[in-house]
Design a protein around this motif. Sequence first.
Motif, short mmCIF file in Angstrom:
data_model
loop_
_atom_site.label_atom_id
_atom_site.label_comp_id
_atom_site.label_asym_id
_atom_site.label_seq_id
_atom_site.Cartn_x
_atom_site.Cartn_y
_atom_site.Cartn_z
N GLU A 142 -24.97 11.69 -6.00
CA GLU A 142 -26.05 10.93 -6.29
C GLU A 142 -27.51 11.41 -6.09
O GLU A 142 -28.34 11.64 -6.67
N TYR A 143 -27.40 12.16 -4.76
CA TYR A 143 -28.64 12.99 -4.19
C TYR A 143 -28.99 14.00 -5.19
O TYR A 143 -30.31 14.19 -5.51
N LYS A 144 -27.88 14.90 -5.60
CA LYS A 144 -28.24 15.91 -6.39
C LYS A 144 -28.82 15.47 -7.90
O LYS A 144 -29.32 16.35 -8.42
N TYR A 184 -33.76 15.42 -4.74
CA TYR A 184 -33.20 16.85 -4.88
C TYR A 184 -33.95 17.65 -5.74
O TYR A 184 -34.23 18.86 -5.46
#
Length: 375
Positions: free
Chosen positions: A360-362, A367
């Motif tokens: 999810e972060y990437k 990000y």
Amino acid sequence: MALPSQKQLQYWGIAAVIFILLLVALGDVLLPFILGGAIAYFLDPIADRLEEMGLSRAMSTVVITLSGIFVFILIFLLVVPTLIGQLGQLITQIGNIVENLPELWERFGAWLNQKFPSLNLQGEFLQEQLANLGNAIKARSGEVVSALLTSVQGVVSAIVLVVIVPVVFFYMLLDWDNMVAQIDDLLPRDHQETIRKIAREIDNTLASFIRGQGTVCLVLGAYYAIALMIAGLNFGLIVGFIAGLISFIPYVGALVGGVLAIGLAIFQWWSGTEMIDGQTVEYGINWLRIGIVGAIFMAGQFLEGNILTPKLVGGSIGLHPVWLIFALSVFGSLFGFVGMLIAVPVAAVIGVVTRFLINEYKSGLLYKGQVGKDG
């Protein structure tokens, strides 16, 4: 309208705190329920298979329970007495080895100096340290053994093993599908598909590890125990049990079991004297038997790495050995024996959730930044 993310984090955080507090407060009371649930989870695929063959869920559960009771009684009558007897003898043997460490080292050093004259292993300092080590271990061995036996008796009582665990297992296996359906019905609708996806990944990880790796441990433990007893090694059953029990950590089971078995083999088949027909006969080191013991563990590693693990566990289960050791250490230290039981499932959950959060972060702007937004 969905709840704000901050509120959701608060609710889930409160739920996590309540779970940890219950775990601390209830402690060993949870043990039979955790064991029963783990056994039910392990055997649920067999119950599903029996249902596909035409049996009802109730009849499938009865068949599995009766078969399990029969196997348990068989193991208890045939294996447990020998296992306990060998454990007591092994503790006595280790005490004798520790007591005779200086003499054993002197004999080993004399043999090495005879074979390799350029070595000098007769140093007084090393012998003095070995003597001190032997005296220290001998002085505390009684306390360690007593504490170990008291802990085992307190945690794994006869009532837990014989009465409560089978009852909990029976009802959980009988209602397993209903429990899963009810939990699914309670999922928050806004995140239902996401939670289901994460739950499937957790289930795949646990299935690969608990069912697959558990089967590998059973097979390896039986192989090591039988092979070592056939090879004539004293305490072969207990060594095989130990090696199989910790084989879920790659290489650790074979390493610990191999070192223990080879050490016992060297002690058992080292040179010495024996009275035969009233005459003292001296015999040399039986390298063949020691080599056979080493070969048994080499064959076990080949069996595990090339046949058992690829067939039963699969290529990757997402649980690194270091992460497993860390989880076992932390949960065992915090919650005792119960913590060690839940360490692997919790480690699997944390691992899957962490991978989800990383993905999810990437995929987010935090990000990718402005470049990702423009693209």
